[in-house]
Scaffold this motif. Sequence first.
Motif, PDB file in Angstrom:
ATOM      1  N   ARG A   1       0.135   8.865 -11.354  1.00 20.11           N
ATOM      2  CA  ARG A   1      -0.109   7.458 -11.021  1.00 20.11           C
ATOM      3  C   ARG A   1      -0.708   7.252  -9.633  1.00 20.11           C
ATOM      4  O   ARG A   1      -0.915   6.103  -9.220  1.00 20.11           O
ATOM      5  N   PHE A   2      -0.967   8.343  -8.909  1.00 18.73           N
ATOM      6  CA  PHE A   2      -1.410   8.206  -7.524  1.00 18.73           C
ATOM      7  C   PHE A   2      -2.556   9.152  -7.208  1.00 18.73           C
ATOM      8  O   PHE A   2      -2.647  10.249  -7.758  1.00 18.73           O
TER       9      PHE A   2
ATOM     10  N   ALA B   1      -0.261   5.850  -1.677  1.00 19.12           N
ATOM     11  CA  ALA B   1       1.087   5.324  -1.455  1.00 19.12           C
ATOM     12  C   ALA B   1       1.687   5.916  -0.192  1.00 19.12           C
ATOM     13  O   ALA B   1       1.479   7.090   0.123  1.00 19.12           O
TER      14      ALA B   1
ATOM     15  N   LEU C   1      -0.683  10.619  -1.268  1.00 19.87           N
ATOM     16  CA  LEU C   1       0.650  10.209  -0.833  1.00 19.87           C
ATOM     17  C   LEU C   1       0.840  10.546   0.649  1.00 19.87           C
ATOM     18  O   LEU C   1       0.434  11.616   1.107  1.00 19.87           O
TER      19      LEU C   1
ATOM     20  N   ILE D   1      -5.111   4.854  -5.825  1.00 18.91           N
ATOM     21  CA  ILE D   1      -3.880   4.330  -5.236  1.00 18.91           C
ATOM     22  C   ILE D   1      -3.345   5.337  -4.221  1.00 18.91           C
ATOM     23  O   ILE D   1      -3.022   6.481  -4.560  1.00 18.91           O
TER      24      ILE D   1
ATOM     25  N   PRO E   1      -5.532   4.915 -11.131  1.00 20.04           N
ATOM     26  CA  PRO E   1      -4.545   5.738 -10.424  1.00 20.04           C
ATOM     27  C   PRO E   1      -5.120   6.553  -9.274  1.00 20.04           C
ATOM     28  O   PRO E   1      -4.496   6.666  -8.218  1.00 20.04           O
TER      29      PRO E   1
ATOM     30  N   ALA F   1       2.743   0.600  -9.375  1.00 18.27           N
ATOM     31  CA  ALA F   1       1.467   1.325  -9.433  1.00 18.27           C
ATOM     32  C   ALA F   1       0.818   1.175 -10.809  1.00 18.27           C
ATOM     33  O   ALA F   1      -0.398   0.935 -10.916  1.00 18.27           O
TER      34      ALA F   1
END
Length: 693
Positions: free
Chosen positions: A560-561, A540, A564, A538, A535, A524
């Motif tokens: 970092r995301f 995931a 999710l 993203i 970030p 990532a």
Amino acid sequence: MSIVDVRPTVEAPDDDPYLWLEERESPQALAWVEAQNSATMKRFFDSRFAADRDALKLVFDRPDNIPFPNRRGKKLFNPWQDAEHPRGLWRTTSLESFRSEDPKWDVLIDLDALAASEGEDWVWRGELSLPGTHDRAIVHLSRGGKDAVVLREFNLTTREFVADGFNLPEARSQVAWLDRDTLLLMSPLGPDMATSTGLQRTVRLWQRGRDPIAAPVIFETKQDYLGIWAQLDRDAPEERIWFLEKPGLIDTNYWIGDRAGAKVKIAVPADANIWTHGDWLAVKLRTAWSIGGQTFESDSGIGISLTAFLDGDRHFVKLFEPEKRRALQMLFWSGGRLVLSILDNLKPVFEILTPAGGSWTRETLTGLPEIGSANVWPFDTEIDESNGDLLAIAHDPLTPPSLFLIEPKAPPILLKRAPQAFDPAGLAITRHEAVSTDGVRIPYVQTGPAGETGNAPVHLYGYGGFGISMPPFYNASLGKLWLERGGTCVIAHLRGGGEFGKDWHDSGRREGKRLSHDDFAAVAADLVARGVTRPQRIAAEGGSNGGLLIANMLTRYPERFGALLCAVPVIDLRRSKKLLVGNIGIDEYGDPDKSEDWEFLSEISAYHVAAPGKPYPPILLTTSRADDRVHPAHARKMAAKLQAMGYEACFYEPATGGHSAGKDNSERATLEAFGCTFLRRSIGWDMNDSGPS
């Protein structure tokens, strides 16, 4: 000021206020689930979601999708689902017909008609036909997609179930034909017949017309072992039964015997795997082995005459020598030839070895694509009926699957090609490497528009466990709902997988499991460092062991995301071994009842680590009430705790589907469209918007 309930915690791991959610069917738990489902559906199940769902269902139900057959005797058999038959058909045809543009199928079982007539929620879980004649079969039927199955004998001549035949109630049962009137039965049904995992502890000799529960036990394993399996070797000159007992996921004890029981234990390392055919023994080593004056390194493949080996000979021939990032994935026998499946720096390679006397000739399969995923397997289900024909499938993230027939000493012949599920125009596949926390380089494959915008909506997927390799593959759902709309998809090759052999797996299990999670977070970060995205863009996703991965991204790397998706997850590592067959995973994760293991497990048990006041991104947790492999309580409890702490945690639990994305194409389309809907909205990417949110 209200007090936030942060239980359970790492310091008090057993003070769990949500244990009641482990009662799968209790009124209190079901009321909570239904309230969660209602809120989730009200928020996300709108007209745009419905359009995506319907688009995916059309893709899944296309009549020109590839039917994957297997050959039994002179006929091909295939389970099939489409819009008209959502539960599916079990059908048969000839090879000549299959190779035509419009194969003529003969339906053996219509599962929709069967389910309607019996008032059961049947899901097809395969069958086992009688070798030789293939006129009888043991059909495996699952209720709602469970791993547990009902076994029923079926007469392929009359197209009827055998009322007084080999029939067994729901359990995690397996059988193997010995002859028309005798089965090897491996089932936890009956007193003292289950291991601590809930799998079968014995092999019983079940004769037609006899009570299976009272069938004589011919071999049994220890109660604290994983389980036991048995299979008749039809290539042996006299009746030979192979017994396999597994102390855990990695180790296996192999025995040769007959219907009286096991006689001889095969003297190979406990963590080795073996394959036999005729008078040949092939061994895939996991750890190094010094034998017969030679030392074979870990991940090697070696072979020897079985008769010579049983007589004491230990002079093996090296069949496969591993190299850095070149690992043997699997091997199998077909028509007297040994097929090696290899990943050479993620490139699929297949070698065919033929034993003759004391030597082995070698050839490499050619004519298959070299990028993406390729798998090869025997065309015939019974090894002793094989003429050496193979089937192969090849695809990559932009190229739909093609099915090939590979006859001995001949190039692959294209049998079927799947239709394009999405428009790949303007998209490219590239490979990159991220650097993890300990300096190890982690490969990942990126598919999407060429060039970096710094704002790409990225779907990042990983698994990293149980030695399972994750080559880049054609994903019709993500292609349709993500790539076709200008998004980017990434698959990360994490430690814990099997892409590069034993060391790659071992470095990502037990105390190394957190490194597998570090690897994913490093990918990532690398996407951001390379200028692909930021970030917040993203999204995931991971399921099962990958659900543990995603839960740890929430608690360890939330910055970092942007969103999710955590599907059918393992999350509560304190109680995982107590839930269903969770203690199967002890070799992979560790034993939480051992203080030395809990010390490292507590760091990645996201259910305990989750705490208030953190920058957690939105998360969706999905599970299934029919999942009898990973208990739905993992997702339930995590959602309840996160919501109690004020986080945006959505939850969805359909009643069926088992440990997969739905029991049929309709459920699969619903789940996958919902996942993409949640992720796109959470990262601020509308379906026609690839710019800043």
